[in-house]
Design an enzyme around this catalytic site. Sequence first.
Site, PDB file in Angstrom:
ATOM      1  N   ARG A  69      11.731  -0.632  10.413  1.00  0.00           N
ATOM      2  CA  ARG A  69      10.904  -0.261  11.555  1.00  0.00           C
ATOM      3  C   ARG A  69      10.851  -1.386  12.573  1.00  0.00           C
ATOM      4  O   ARG A  69      10.827  -2.564  12.210  1.00  0.00           O
ATOM      5  CB  ARG A  69       9.474   0.076  11.105  1.00  0.00           C
ATOM      6  CG  ARG A  69       9.397   1.314  10.243  1.00  0.00           C
ATOM      7  CD  ARG A  69       7.985   1.790  10.045  1.00  0.00           C
ATOM      8  NE  ARG A  69       7.036   0.727   9.768  1.00  0.00           N
ATOM      9  CZ  ARG A  69       5.929   0.901   9.046  1.00  0.00           C
ATOM     10  NH1 ARG A  69       5.661   2.064   8.526  1.00  0.00           N
ATOM     11  NH2 ARG A  69       5.094  -0.094   8.845  1.00  0.00           N
ATOM     12  N   LYS A  85       0.823  -1.213   0.000  1.00  0.00           N
ATOM     13  CA  LYS A  85       0.000   0.000   0.000  1.00  0.00           C
ATOM     14  C   LYS A  85       0.856   1.262   0.000  1.00  0.00           C
ATOM     15  O   LYS A  85       0.599   2.210  -0.739  1.00  0.00           O
ATOM     16  CB  LYS A  85      -0.924   0.015   1.222  1.00  0.00           C
ATOM     17  CG  LYS A  85      -1.870  -1.160   1.323  1.00  0.00           C
ATOM     18  CD  LYS A  85      -2.861  -0.988   2.455  1.00  0.00           C
ATOM     19  CE  LYS A  85      -2.227  -0.709   3.802  1.00  0.00           C
ATOM     20  NZ  LYS A  85      -1.338  -1.798   4.258  1.00  0.00           N
ATOM     21  N   ARG A 114      -9.424   0.942   9.725  1.00  0.00           N
ATOM     22  CA  ARG A 114      -9.075  -0.465   9.889  1.00  0.00           C
ATOM     23  C   ARG A 114     -10.181  -1.268  10.565  1.00  0.00           C
ATOM     24  O   ARG A 114     -10.099  -2.492  10.630  1.00  0.00           O
ATOM     25  CB  ARG A 114      -7.783  -0.593  10.714  1.00  0.00           C
ATOM     26  CG  ARG A 114      -6.548  -0.085   9.980  1.00  0.00           C
ATOM     27  CD  ARG A 114      -5.308  -0.296  10.791  1.00  0.00           C
ATOM     28  NE  ARG A 114      -4.108   0.149  10.085  1.00  0.00           N
ATOM     29  CZ  ARG A 114      -2.883   0.101  10.584  1.00  0.00           C
ATOM     30  NH1 ARG A 114      -2.706  -0.384  11.804  1.00  0.00           N
ATOM     31  NH2 ARG A 114      -1.856   0.531   9.891  1.00  0.00           N
ATOM     32  N   ARG A 131      11.482  -4.734   3.532  1.00  0.00           N
ATOM     33  CA  ARG A 131      10.983  -3.353   3.525  1.00  0.00           C
ATOM     34  C   ARG A 131      11.949  -2.411   4.243  1.00  0.00           C
ATOM     35  O   ARG A 131      12.478  -2.719   5.303  1.00  0.00           O
ATOM     36  CB  ARG A 131       9.597  -3.296   4.184  1.00  0.00           C
ATOM     37  CG  ARG A 131       8.953  -1.930   4.062  1.00  0.00           C
ATOM     38  CD  ARG A 131       7.451  -1.996   4.176  1.00  0.00           C
ATOM     39  NE  ARG A 131       6.996  -2.413   5.493  1.00  0.00           N
ATOM     40  CZ  ARG A 131       5.703  -2.548   5.810  1.00  0.00           C
ATOM     41  NH1 ARG A 131       4.776  -2.333   4.893  1.00  0.00           N
ATOM     42  NH2 ARG A 131       5.353  -2.928   7.013  1.00  0.00           N
TER      43      ARG A 131
END
Length: 219
Positions: A156, A13, A88, A123
């Site tokens: 992260r 996304k 969400r 990522r």
Amino acid sequence: MRIIFIGAPGTGKGTQAQWITDQYNIPKISTGDLLRNEILKKTELSKKIKKIINCGKLVDDNIVTQLIKKRIKKKDCNPGFLLDGFPRTVNQANAIEKINIKIDFIIEFSLTEKLILERIQGRRIHVESGRVYHIIFNPPIIENKDNITGQPLTIRDDDKEEKIKKRIKEYKKFTVPLIKYYKHTTKLSNIKYYKIDASYTTLEIKKNIENIIKNNLLK
């Protein structure tokens, strides 16, 4: 042009949201970015948010909704915006309806849990801007460096495997009912709903989304 992206962590996304922001000059609003920015303020609210995130849980709907509401009131959202991963839950969807946030279309990113876990390992994030890269699917020009600033990219803490599994579990619990809710709601409203197979390449997904946007802009 007011868009919602729905999908589990690691479905791409953020990558797709970034080019839409650049090409159509509308801001990408990510709950993750908003929450991380709030944490940096070091307030009592930021301590509460940090504790929840570190446990791999979703932040309370009321907190997230208020942060979104505050962000959308900013001037740069007047031409439109892209909500990345919000709402969400069904409660959040009801909340944005109550404050009259108009949505034009929704895009769901569908991907198996196995592929999510494989993708998430690659990522990389540019913290200051929120730009998202992937070492295989969307690599930076220079390894581990942001394309714009040249600053180092990071992994992260909530992208680690154990926390990802918790987030997927939370996603299935709360967001799957949201998808059913929106599919029913869109039949009764002018909101359009699209589902994309996120196992395709970044470029293939981009072309698919471009067609969706062009078709909606022409209407």
